[in-house]
Design an enzyme around this catalytic site. Structure first.
Site, PDB file in Angstrom:
ATOM      1  N   THR A 197       0.820  -1.217   0.000  1.00 15.51           N
ATOM      2  CA  THR A 197       0.000   0.000   0.000  1.00 15.51           C
ATOM      3  C   THR A 197       0.850   1.262   0.000  1.00 15.51           C
ATOM      4  O   THR A 197       1.980   1.246   0.472  1.00 15.51           O
ATOM      5  CB  THR A 197      -0.978   0.017   1.204  1.00 15.51           C
ATOM      6  N   ARG A 198       0.266   2.344  -0.560  1.00 17.58           N
ATOM      7  CA  ARG A 198       0.915   3.656  -0.502  1.00 17.58           C
ATOM      8  C   ARG A 198      -0.039   4.664   0.113  1.00 17.58           C
ATOM      9  O   ARG A 198       0.172   5.865   0.042  1.00 17.58           O
ATOM     10  CB  ARG A 198       1.357   4.125  -1.905  1.00 17.58           C
ATOM     11  N   HIS A 202      -7.701   2.116   6.365  1.00 15.72           N
ATOM     12  CA  HIS A 202      -8.877   2.320   7.208  1.00 15.72           C
ATOM     13  C   HIS A 202      -9.535   0.964   7.467  1.00 15.72           C
ATOM     14  O   HIS A 202      -8.967  -0.068   7.168  1.00 15.72           O
ATOM     15  CB  HIS A 202      -9.816   3.315   6.532  1.00 15.72           C
ATOM     16  N   HIS A 205      -9.739  -1.618   4.667  1.00 16.34           N
ATOM     17  CA  HIS A 205      -8.463  -2.288   4.362  1.00 16.34           C
ATOM     18  C   HIS A 205      -8.176  -3.375   5.389  1.00 16.34           C
ATOM     19  O   HIS A 205      -7.660  -4.431   5.064  1.00 16.34           O
ATOM     20  CB  HIS A 205      -7.313  -1.281   4.363  1.00 16.34           C
ATOM     21  N   ARG A 291      -7.880  -3.910  -7.640  1.00 22.27           N
ATOM     22  CA  ARG A 291      -8.282  -3.274  -8.872  1.00 22.27           C
ATOM     23  C   ARG A 291      -7.277  -2.156  -9.163  1.00 22.27           C
ATOM     24  O   ARG A 291      -6.881  -1.447  -8.234  1.00 22.27           O
ATOM     25  CB  ARG A 291      -9.657  -2.665  -8.584  1.00 22.27           C
TER      26      ARG A 291
END
Ligand code: PPS
Length: 570
Positions: A197-198, A202, A205, A291
């Protein structure tokens, strides 16, 4: 099987020299030509040296580079999607020869490694952009970087590591592949699913990572990128504090957080394959891919560069060869009636589904609005609010651009006075003439000098903005790419409002306040913007003003209204 899986290419590389040899090489390097690594190169070299990019043993040579661009493979046949290259300036390359050794230093001049030069060549950047990213459109961040930031000459060769790049932050969360593999081994985590992740994480996730781990009966590694991400992203300091809060909310002993100092390219499908290789080298068995993984945003026609599932598809094609499994990521939504998160595709007509997009979250932060607890944990939101105060408490830059005599300086002055009348903010005016007197007195008007001048202005404006002040800039700034870089630099720390003062050339020339147009027409001033030098008009400025139609006072007033509507002043 499990965490003790083979690294990519069969062997986990460690390019660091043993201590004694490193000391000797460091002494010897005093006589080598020396290159100061750029921010991107520093990220790349760290992951080359510690084996995260195994099986690479240095920056790519020409044959490997060609094979990667054309076939996504090294000449050895091993799959490799993104070229890891050392770009240097023409001036620097002029004195280099194949067989020489180069000293590579960090931003402070500390030697990181030496490189035995195998190849020196000038790449065809368009071919690289099209081969790797499928486009030469500079709206793609990696293409923009390749064309405008990367130097023109590539130097390939083997690396000998001397000292790992220094990090002063979050040391307890930084692991090399060998260190992480050791930790996993110690914990007995044989199946590990990595989450790349970047962005801040929350509740959605957390739900999706927990589900992914549960589905494949694996432990979870939250493996965020803290090197270079997409311009405009939340800074990694804030993000890591958020991840730490979140981690404490996972079931005990199931999940781990480790930071990855990767320089992302936002390369979509090829980048997904790269991410999988890196995670395999860190000892993971699975990677969650969502996605539009590592998506670069929209192209210059407003369309997506890649299809939403291109990344998943490319990785799927190579999953077996890579021997790391892809866990497709399912979009999670909050079903209010069930008081829980569910995968979007499982929601029925009876479900009352809630979701807050990234854009909506940014809007709520900017405007200081409520962020509900079903969406995120209060301590995560508090972290975000600390670094993202509402817009009217953030700094911003108003950047005027336009021809000489278009009215930039007059409007800029009027705007400054009006802002001072409102009060409560520190304001700096960086007018073209003032800057040329104080910051850029040695510069002329060649493209190179103009760019340098604008970059200086951008740098000062970004510092002012980051610290909560208001910078008003009023140079000609004739080049699109340079203005874009300034926008990026400033936006990282606050607002950027570009105003094109689009008074037509005929009007500017007729006014000829300073008598410069007459001199330019006579050829007494060379390279004069609009007459004998280009002006590239902005494509999407926040505002366009033509002073043929309105007075500077009215123009400044309109800008104030715009700033109010954007939330920068209250
Ligand atoms: S740039 O292109 O943004 O670096 O230019 P800038 O720093 O704004 O400087 C523009 C002012 O310098 C004067 N001047 C020239 N302008 C354009 N081309 C040439 N060759 C040139 N030589 C001198 C001119 O007064 C500009 O001021 P403004 O306020 O724009 O009229």
């Amino acid at each position: 099987m499990g965490a003790f899986k083979e690294p990519h290419g069969g062997e986990l590389k460690n390019l660091y020299l043993p201590e004694d040899a490193a000391e000797q090489e460091k002494q010897a390097a005093r006589d080598y030509a020396s290159w100061d690594l750029t921010e991107r190169q520093l990220c790349d070299i760290e992951l080359l040296l510690n084996g995260a990019f195994s099986p690479l043993e240095g920056f790519l040579g020409k044959d490997d580079y060609d094979a990667v661009v054309d076939d996504m493979r090294l000449t050895s046949g091993v799959l490799w999607p993104i070229p890891i290259t050392l770009d240097v300036s023409e001036d620097f390359a002029r004195d280099l020869n194949e067989g020489d050794t180069l000293a590579l230093r960090d931003l402070e001049g500390v030697i990181v490694a030496t490189l035995e030069i195998g190849d020196i060549w000038t790449p065809d950047k368009k071919r690289e952009a099209e081969g790797i990213y499928g486009t030469s459109d500079q709206a793609h961040p990696a293409v923009h970087y390749l064309v405008n930031t990367a130097h023109p000459v590539y130097v390939g060769g083997r690396l000998a590591g001397i000292e790992a790049p220094t990090h002063y932050d979050f040391k307890h969360l930084r692991d090399s592949p060998a260190e992480l593999r050791d930790r996993l081994k110690k914990l007995g985590w044989r199946k590990v699913v990595a989450f790349q992740t970047r962005n801040p994480m929350h509740r959605a996730h957390q739900e999706l990572t927990l589900r992914a781990a549960r589905d494949v009966e694996a432990n979870l590694l939250i493996h965020p990128v803290v090197g270079m991400t997409k311009p405009g992203d939340v800074d990694h300091y804030t993000r890591v504090r958020c991840y730490e809060h979140l981690l404490s909310r996972y079931p005990e002993q199931t999940s781990m957080l480790s930071l990855l100092p990767l320089a992302m390219r936002m390369g979509g499908p090829r980048e997904a394959v790269w991410h999988a290789i890196i995670r395999k080298n860190y000892g993971c068995t699975h990677l969650i891919v969502g996605r539009d993984h590592a998506g670069p945003g929209k192209d210059s026609r407003g369309e997506d560069f890649y299809g939403p599932y291109d990344a998943q598809e490319l990785l799927k094609q190579h999953e077996e060869e890579l021997d790391i499994s892809m866990v497709p990521f399912r979009m999670m939504v909050y079903a209010e009636n069930r008081a829980q998160y569910i995968p979007m595709d499982e929601a029925t007509d009876d479900d009352h589904v809630l979701n807050i997009s990234g854009t909506e979250l940014r809007r709520r932060l900017q405007e200081g609005l409520e962020i509900p607890e079903w969406f995120s944990f209060p301590d995560v939101v508090a972290e975000l609010r600390r670094t993202h105060p509402p817009r009217h408490r953030q700094g911003f830059t108003v950047f005027f651009t336009g021809l000489s005599g278009s009215g930039k300086s007059t409007i800029a002055n009027a705007l400054m006075v009006k802002l001072m009348e409102i009060g409560g903010r520190q304001i700096s005016l960086l007018d073209g003439d003032i800057v040329r007197k104080n910051l850029s007195s040695e510069l002329g008007f060649s493209k190179e000098h103009r760019d340098l001048n604008i970059r200086r202005i951008g740098y000062v404006a970004s510092e002012i903005t980051k610290n909560g002040g208001i910078a008003i800039c009023a140079p000609i700034a004739p080049y699109t790419a340079t203005r874009r870089d300034v926008r990026e630099a400033v936006s990282a720390g606050g607002g950027f409002v570009e105003i094109h003062v689009a008074t037509p050339l005929e009007v500017c020339e007729e006014r000829d306040r300073k008598g410069l147009y007459a001199l330019a027409r006579e050829g007494k001033i060379k390279e004069f913007t609009g007459i004998s030098d280009p002006y590239e008009a902005p494509h999407n400025p926040e505002m366009v003003i033509d002073t043929t139609e309105i007075t500077p006072d009215l123009a400044a007033h309109r800008i104030l209204v715009k700033l109010e509507s954007m939330g920068f002043i209250k």
